[in-house]
Design a protein around this motif. Structure first.
Motif, PDB file in Angstrom:
ATOM      1  N   ILE A  11       0.668  -0.901   0.067  1.00 24.14           N
ATOM      2  CA  ILE A  11       0.062   0.205   0.101  1.00 24.14           C
ATOM      3  C   ILE A  11       1.057   1.346   0.018  1.00 24.14           C
ATOM      4  O   ILE A  11       1.854   1.319   0.840  1.00 24.14           O
ATOM      5  N   ASP A  12       0.593   2.185  -0.980  1.00 23.97           N
ATOM      6  CA  ASP A  12       1.314   3.482  -0.629  1.00 23.97           C
ATOM      7  C   ASP A  12       0.249   4.691  -1.330  1.00 23.97           C
ATOM      8  O   ASP A  12      -0.464   4.108  -2.129  1.00 23.97           O
TER       9      ASP A  12
ATOM     10  N   GLY B 162      22.730   7.685  -4.594  1.00 26.81           N
ATOM     11  CA  GLY B 162      23.011   6.577  -5.602  1.00 26.81           C
ATOM     12  C   GLY B 162      24.125   5.600  -4.995  1.00 26.81           C
ATOM     13  O   GLY B 162      24.718   4.523  -5.674  1.00 26.81           O
TER      14      GLY B 162
ATOM     15  N   THR C  71      -3.812   5.968   0.902  1.00 27.41           N
ATOM     16  CA  THR C  71      -3.171   6.669   2.471  1.00 27.41           C
ATOM     17  C   THR C  71      -3.527   5.724   3.475  1.00 27.41           C
ATOM     18  O   THR C  71      -4.797   5.552   3.806  1.00 27.41           O
TER      19      THR C  71
ATOM     20  N   GLY D 196      17.537  16.268   2.836  1.00 25.10           N
ATOM     21  CA  GLY D 196      18.771  16.204   2.109  1.00 25.10           C
ATOM     22  C   GLY D 196      18.368  16.823   0.619  1.00 25.10           C
ATOM     23  O   GLY D 196      17.310  16.752   0.231  1.00 25.10           O
TER      24      GLY D 196
ATOM     25  N   SER E 173      19.462  16.859  -3.672  1.00 24.87           N
ATOM     26  CA  SER E 173      20.038  16.307  -4.671  1.00 24.87           C
ATOM     27  C   SER E 173      19.957  17.485  -6.015  1.00 24.87           C
ATOM     28  O   SER E 173      19.116  18.217  -6.145  1.00 24.87           O
TER      29      SER E 173
ATOM     30  N   VAL F  80      28.072  13.495  -1.998  1.00 23.62           N
ATOM     31  CA  VAL F  80      28.354  12.248  -2.840  1.00 23.62           C
ATOM     32  C   VAL F  80      27.884  12.467  -4.247  1.00 23.62           C
ATOM     33  O   VAL F  80      26.995  13.170  -4.620  1.00 23.62           O
TER      34      VAL F  80
ATOM     35  N   ALA G  18      24.593  14.674  -4.158  1.00 26.04           N
ATOM     36  CA  ALA G  18      23.568  14.877  -3.217  1.00 26.04           C
ATOM     37  C   ALA G  18      24.489  14.805  -1.785  1.00 26.04           C
ATOM     38  O   ALA G  18      25.599  14.763  -1.892  1.00 26.04           O
ATOM     39  N   GLY G  19      23.685  15.412  -0.796  1.00 27.69           N
ATOM     40  CA  GLY G  19      24.324  15.783   0.548  1.00 27.69           C
ATOM     41  C   GLY G  19      23.415  16.689   1.355  1.00 27.69           C
ATOM     42  O   GLY G  19      22.310  17.040   1.129  1.00 27.69           O
TER      43      GLY G  19
ATOM     44  N   TRP H 227      16.179  18.498  -5.946  1.00 25.41           N
ATOM     45  CA  TRP H 227      15.261  17.677  -5.366  1.00 25.41           C
ATOM     46  C   TRP H 227      15.472  17.474  -3.896  1.00 25.41           C
ATOM     47  O   TRP H 227      16.676  17.835  -3.629  1.00 25.41           O
TER      48      TRP H 227
ATOM     49  N   LEU I 180      13.367  13.218   2.530  1.00 29.97           N
ATOM     50  CA  LEU I 180      13.508  13.206   3.999  1.00 29.97           C
ATOM     51  C   LEU I 180      14.046  11.931   4.620  1.00 29.97           C
ATOM     52  O   LEU I 180      13.273  10.822   4.267  1.00 29.97           O
TER      53      LEU I 180
ATOM     54  N   GLY J   8      17.836   5.878   7.508  1.00 28.24           N
ATOM     55  CA  GLY J   8      18.549   7.133   7.473  1.00 28.24           C
ATOM     56  C   GLY J   8      19.512   7.246   6.245  1.00 28.24           C
ATOM     57  O   GLY J   8      18.734   7.548   5.068  1.00 28.24           O
TER      58      GLY J   8
ATOM     59  N   TRP K   8      19.873   2.945   0.707  1.00 26.71           N
ATOM     60  CA  TRP K   8      20.047   2.606  -0.720  1.00 26.71           C
ATOM     61  C   TRP K   8      20.950   1.263  -0.035  1.00 26.71           C
ATOM     62  O   TRP K   8      21.167  -0.009  -0.796  1.00 26.71           O
TER      63      TRP K   8
END
Ligand code: FAD
Length: 438
Positions: free
Chosen positions: A29-30, A45, A223, A284, A286, A310, A321-322, A361, A364, A390, A394
């Motif tokens: 479910i999303d 990544g 939801t 964060g 990116s 990174v 990103a960072g 982008w 959270l 956190g 990935w």
């Protein structure tokens, strides 16, 4: 068994995949219209076992003080009149002792190594294409002090079986020639050949498609509004989830077991059940650039220590990103932070990319104070957790999915990790290899 997985980010999808592999009937479910639309959408990544050192470490309190109030700080606490944030912050400080840091690193290395092997196995089995690069992760330093301070962490990683090799500046440039332009600024680096990189969104969406082929049901645009439960003590159980669809219709969905994988939004969902997850969103950024000159853009995934960024090559794109802002659930873009990323990337790799058309982008990160995720049981016999990954979701995601599928099925996962709500193993193996599942 019928299992409902809440959340279709990487953690939910990898849970669903492995649950299905073990023969369960699975529904995901999303609230979004597809998989990987929130934090698993445009991250850095990196599959970086070598970066198991959490932000909560002995050098963090001083750095945080130094960065307080600085708009472009890599880790920024914006203090709010909010008890959860303060409680989380205090717990973060408690995780900064050398003993806690060493414990947390060990946990993260173990699950991350298990996860990388699981990712490799899933990749081989499914053939999902996700701009994967297996050229390792190269960490470069432009500050002598930071480089010196990194040496014990690199040595600890080696002790734990992660081959993070300390190297000099010439070696850094030999491994990634696109860094030649800043050779005179680099003071050293470390390189982990076994680490990888790739596009988390492509992977997760690809695995969701494989889940559909394998018979997993999806309820997108639904939801979850609450978890229904009955009983007390050992008899406490979740009986269903109440959802609301895009047409405003409420419905209760029932199953034998439930896996919570709703990322940063996990804590409020289980709070009414008396489950207190210490999770706080860490915003964060990116930026993704189109590569213009393939030779000038890096191929090896990089960590720019000075700027805590990174950098991963994703086919003909470069993802950078960072930064982390501890400031509630806001996802708005701060132009100062966006420009700082582009300025630095342009300085490192001038003319490599189309820097005039960046795609910015924010996401959270579901942060626990220790960066060790909640994977395991709750006091409700049929409610399981796979959340709080956190900064390294990935890296730890595929193995966490496999581990929770085992736990739901009543087996102890084949990795030494402090699973939530489960007694520790008697014997402590270090990193274990992932047996191929037939
Ligand atoms: C800028 C940035 C860079 C990063 N770089 C890296 C990196 O290089 N390497 C690495 O290992 N990790 C990295 N991460 C971390 C990683 O991206 C996350 O840890 C991971 O994506 C979390 O996945 P998740 O499935 O737990 O959460 P999500 O992907 O957010 O999935 C949760 C899902 O739950 C759904 N949901 C939430 N609430 C509800 C509800 N009430 N009802 C229905 N659905 C709901 C959401 O729609 C979402 O799809 C980075 C993160 C950021 C922000």
């Amino acid at each position: 068994m019928n299992v409902i997985v809440l959340g279709a980010g990487l953690l939910g999808i990898s849970s669903a995949w492995h649950l299905r592999q073990l023969g369960h009937e699975v529904t995901v479910i999303d609230r979004q219209p597809g998989a990987a639309q929130e934090t698993s959408f445009a991250n850095g990544g990196q599959i970086s076992v070598s970066h198991a050192e959490p932000w909560a470490n002995p050098s963090a309190p001083l750095k945080l003080l130094k960065w307080l109030g600085r708009e472009d700080a890599p880790l920024l606490f914006r203090l709010r009149p909010e008890w959860l944030q303060w409680r989380w912050g205090l717990a973060f400080l408690r995780e900064c002792t050398p003993a806690r840091t060493a414990h947390n690193i060990r946990q993260i290395v173990n699950i991350a190594e298990f996860s990388r092997q699981t990712l490799q196995a899933v990749r081989a089995e499914t053939g999902i294409a996700y701009d994967c690069e297996t050229r390792g992760i190269l960490h470069f330093y432009t500050d002598e002090d930071e480089f010196r301070q990194s040496l014990p962490a690199a040595a600890l990683m080696r002790d734990l079986g992660c081959p993070r090799e300390t190297i000099d500046a010439d070696e850094v440039v030999r491994i990634e020639p696109a860094l030649a332009g800043i050779r005179n600024k680099i003071v050293g680096g470390d390189y982990t050949a076994t680490d990888e990189s790739g596009d988390v969104h492509k992977f997760t969406a690809g695995l969701a498609a494989k889940c559909v082929e394998a018979g997993v049901n999806f309820r997108f645009n639904h939801t979850v509004t609450r978890l229904l439960h009955e009983g007390t003590g050992p008899a406490a159980r979740v009986t269903g989830v109440e959802v609301i669809d895009q047409h405003g219709r409420h419905q209760v969905l029932r199953a034998d077991s439930f896996v919570l994988a709703t990322g940063s939004f996990s804590a409020p969902l289980v709070k009414p059940l008396g489950i207190d997850l210490l999770l706080y969103p860490g915003k964060g950024y990116s930026a993704t650039y189109q590569v213009k000159d393939a030779e000038r853009a890096p191929h090896v995934s990089l960590t720019d220590d000075g700027y805590k960024l990174v950098i991963s090559r994703l086919g003909d794109r470069l993802r950078v990103a960072g930064t982390c802002e501890i400031n509630g659930y806001t996802r708005e873009l701060n132009p100062v932070r966006c420009e700082a990323i582009t300025r630095r990337t342009r300085e490192l790799f001038p003319n490599a990319c189309d820097y005039d058309n960046p795609v910015y982008w924010t996401g959270l990160r579901p942060l626990t104070p220790s960066n060790v995720p909640y994977i395991g049981r709750t006091r409700y016999a049929n409610l399981f957790l796979n959340t709080g990954h956190g900064t390294l979701g990935w890296t730890m995601g595929c193995g966490s999915g496999r581990a929770i599928a085992d736990i739901v099925s009543g087996h102890r996962p084949d990795v030494d990790f402090a699973f939530t709500g489960m007694a520790k193993r008697d014997k402590t193996p270090t990193i274990v290899s992932v047996p191929v599942r037939s």
